[in-house]
Design a protein around this motif. Structure first.
Motif, PDB file in Angstrom:
ATOM      1  N   MET A 129     -15.892  27.435   2.370  1.00 28.99           N
ATOM      2  CA  MET A 129     -15.199  27.588   3.643  1.00 28.99           C
ATOM      3  C   MET A 129     -16.020  28.522   4.530  1.00 28.99           C
ATOM      4  O   MET A 129     -16.351  29.647   4.134  1.00 28.99           O
ATOM      5  N   LEU A 130     -16.384  28.051   5.713  1.00 27.94           N
ATOM      6  CA  LEU A 130     -17.127  28.878   6.667  1.00 27.94           C
ATOM      7  C   LEU A 130     -16.149  29.450   7.682  1.00 27.94           C
ATOM      8  O   LEU A 130     -15.515  28.715   8.439  1.00 27.94           O
ATOM      9  N   LEU A 131     -16.017  30.763   7.700  1.00 30.79           N
ATOM     10  CA  LEU A 131     -15.127  31.446   8.639  1.00 30.79           C
ATOM     11  C   LEU A 131     -15.944  31.924   9.828  1.00 30.79           C
ATOM     12  O   LEU A 131     -16.861  32.730   9.673  1.00 30.79           O
ATOM     13  N   THR A 161     -12.170  30.177  13.679  1.00 31.29           N
ATOM     14  CA  THR A 161     -12.134  28.857  13.048  1.00 31.29           C
ATOM     15  C   THR A 161     -12.581  28.984  11.601  1.00 31.29           C
ATOM     16  O   THR A 161     -13.591  29.619  11.305  1.00 31.29           O
ATOM     17  N   SER A 162     -11.823  28.370  10.703  1.00 33.51           N
ATOM     18  CA  SER A 162     -12.210  28.294   9.299  1.00 33.51           C
ATOM     19  C   SER A 162     -12.489  26.839   8.969  1.00 33.51           C
ATOM     20  O   SER A 162     -11.611  25.987   9.085  1.00 33.51           O
ATOM     21  N   ILE A 163     -13.734  26.533   8.584  1.00 34.33           N
ATOM     22  CA  ILE A 163     -14.180  25.163   8.358  1.00 34.33           C
ATOM     23  C   ILE A 163     -14.304  24.920   6.857  1.00 34.33           C
ATOM     24  O   ILE A 163     -15.134  25.534   6.186  1.00 34.33           O
ATOM     25  N   GLY A 178      -2.161  34.806  13.468  1.00 33.68           N
ATOM     26  CA  GLY A 178      -2.214  33.375  13.765  1.00 33.68           C
ATOM     27  C   GLY A 178      -3.353  32.975  14.660  1.00 33.68           C
ATOM     28  O   GLY A 178      -3.450  31.809  15.059  1.00 33.68           O
ATOM     29  N   ASN A 179      -4.264  33.898  14.987  1.00 36.64           N
ATOM     30  CA  ASN A 179      -5.361  33.578  15.890  1.00 36.64           C
ATOM     31  C   ASN A 179      -6.513  32.922  15.134  1.00 36.64           C
ATOM     32  O   ASN A 179      -7.662  33.325  15.202  1.00 36.64           O
ATOM     33  N   ILE A 180      -6.177  31.872  14.385  1.00 33.18           N
ATOM     34  CA  ILE A 180      -7.166  31.169  13.574  1.00 33.18           C
ATOM     35  C   ILE A 180      -6.712  29.730  13.369  1.00 33.18           C
ATOM     36  O   ILE A 180      -5.513  29.452  13.279  1.00 33.18           O
ATOM     37  N   THR A 181      -7.675  28.822  13.332  1.00 32.01           N
ATOM     38  CA  THR A 181      -7.418  27.416  13.051  1.00 32.01           C
ATOM     39  C   THR A 181      -8.233  27.002  11.831  1.00 32.01           C
ATOM     40  O   THR A 181      -9.409  27.341  11.713  1.00 32.01           O
TER      41      THR A 181
END
Length: 503
Positions: free
Chosen positions: A96-98, A108-110, A314-317
């Motif tokens: 997972m790339l944060l 963004t967490s990919i 919550g400032n993350i997708t």
């Protein structure tokens, strides 16, 4: 239960890096945390992000050992039903790339599916291509044999120097696959961490769209929100089948989404319930991080905490990268087939924002048809009545002109965008609007036109769903036929700041 927790242990890294470090109490314990945590120099010499951005690669290892290479306590093996130290290996089954922007905007967490078939830059153990998760283990094995041949016998030294080789190869493989993105830092966690964290923070609220059961993982959940224990959390993040409800059609990608939903739920609950202000529970989380976590030597946790302090709000997708389909490698093992240019384009958009609407892709010549313009024809190659009209309606106001809608005579699984002469830039813009769909030139498509062929894997992006909802259903109708396997070829995301519902 041989693969328990490989999708769930990622939570310890995010809890440690994103949650522990955003409270005053945690920073009172900063010295205590950093004194006992293992560090690595595997990132030395790597390129760094610019503009204050930070990219952190989170790796979860499929190992039944701790960070020192020692067996876990027997009671842990008994609780997990995952086998002992003889089972498992050093595959990086969680990647997972944060990405945390330097300007404080949404992170963004990919998630990178573990079975994506990619090239290995270092060809460890003479292997040039394989599942992306295997880069770590192959490099570990190669380095371990070389170190033993050099006469090194100390177990801890062998373990950490071999792991450093694995870390470096895994990081390089991810960077290459994603298009050369910088990796500023990394966090590594081992198998046992997830269960220990879940024990500290239980009960945990999760949400499922449908009731589901699975005797293999022990999953037995009803639809809707529910509170689960640490043992149930193991089943929640591990489940990848349901023979009782075969219409749910689970794939390994669903565990990616479960993983993301679990992280979002736990982070939200810890903030809402004040758990982070509880010294005893916080100390227990810190102790787990010390035992089962490693970071690069350049990661300043205090500095990062100041940058990432709003992520638990919550400032993350959370986003899962799509795959093009399923296949076999030369050894006959199942792999995910990937469209590398598509993946790299998606990552660029996620990290840097979409390109200007009138910009052609780097490999394409300038074209007279600008992005956001052209006529879009939509072909429905699914059993979902009205889907083509829904897509046309959802594109209202996007700059594209609605064209013809039709129904294909033969159903298909994949969704594609074909474009005619001069419409390459417009096709890539439309691809972004529709969730990162693959594009291809087709001389049968008229100049100035784009043709979207909707397959059973198509999912209307959330940003367009509201506009298209009145024109027809977007979910498959109920019936005896099972849907085609979900390849995840349409980009999907989960937002933080709540309790997301997943399959």
């Amino acid at each position: 239960m041989g693969r328990v927790l490989r999708r769930g242990r990622i939570v310890v890294a995010l809890l440690s890096v994103l949650v522990l470090m955003v409270t005053g109490y945690a920073w009172d314990q900063y010295r205590n945390l950093t004194t006992g945590i293992r560090t690595s120099n595997a990132l030395s010499g790597s390129g760094k992000s610019s503009g204050g951005d930070t990219n952190i690669l989170i790796m979860g290892l499929d190992s039944r050992l701790d960070e020192n290479g020692n067996p876990l306590p027997q009671d842990i093996y008994d609780a997990l039903h995952a086998g002992d130290q003889q089972v498992g290996g050093y595959n990086a089954n969680v990647l997972m790339l944060l990405h945390v922007p330097g300007d404080g905007s949404k992170a963004t967490s990919i998630s990178i599916p573990r079975d994506d078939y990619v090239s290995f830059p270092g060809s460890p153990d003479g292997t040039s291509k394989g599942k992306i998760k295997q880069a770590y283990g192959l490099a570990f094995d190669q380095a371990h044999r070389q170190l033993v041949a050099q006469g090194i016998t100390d177990r801890a030294t062998l373990e950490q120097r071999s792991r450093d080789a694995g870390r470096k190869e895994e990081i390089d493989a991810v960077r290459q696959f994603l298009g050369g993105v910088p990796v500023d830092h990394f966090v590594e966690v081992t198998l046992v961490a997830f269960y220990q964290i879940a024990q500290v923070v239980q009960p945990i609220t999760v949400c499922l769209n449908e009731a589901t059961q699975d005797s293999y993982s022990g999953a037995d959940f009803h639809a809707g929100q529910q509170q689960i224990t640490a043992a149930q959390a193991v089943a929640f993040v591990r489940q990848r089948r349901d023979y009782v409800h075969p219409e749910l059609n689970f794939t390994d990608l669903d565990r990616e989404r479960r993983q993301q939903a679990f992280i979002a739920s736990v982070a939200y609950q810890l903030k809402q319930t004040g758990t982070l202000a509880d010294p005893s529970r916080l100390s227990a989380i810190i102790d787990v991080a010390k035992q089962n976590m490693a970071i690069d030597s350049g990661l300043d946790l205090l500095s990062f905490a100041q940058q990432a302090s709003n992520l638990t709000g919550g400032n993350i997708t959370f986003t899962t990268l799509p795959i093009a389909g399923f296949g076999k490698d030369p050894a006959g093992e199942d792999v995910n087939l990937v469209d590398v240019p598509q993946v790299q384009g998606i990552v660029r958009n996620l990290l840097d924002g979409p390109p200007p609407a009138d910009a052609a892709p780097p490999s394409a010549a300038p074209a007279p048809a600008a992005g956001g313009s052209g006529t879009v024809d939509v072909v429905n190659a699914t059993s979902r009545t009205g889907l083509a009209a829904s897509v046309e309606h959802a594109l209202d106001g996007s700059g594209f002109t609605a064209g013809a809608t039709s129904t294909a005579s033969v159903s298909r699984k994949s969704t594609t965008i074909d474009y005619g002469p001069g419409s390459a830039a417009a096709a890539h813009t439309l691809s972004t609007l529709l969730g990162g769909l693959p594009v291809a030139q087709d001389t049968a498509v008229p100049s100035g036109h784009l043709r979207v062929v909707l397959g059973s894997n198509f999912s209307m992006p959330r940003s367009l769903a509201a506009a298209g909802s009145s024109a027809g259903p977007t979910a498959p109708p109920s019936g005896p036929a099972a849907p085609a396997p979900d390849t995840g070829s349409a980009l999907d995301s989960i937002s933080g700041g709540g309790i997301p519902c997943v399959k």
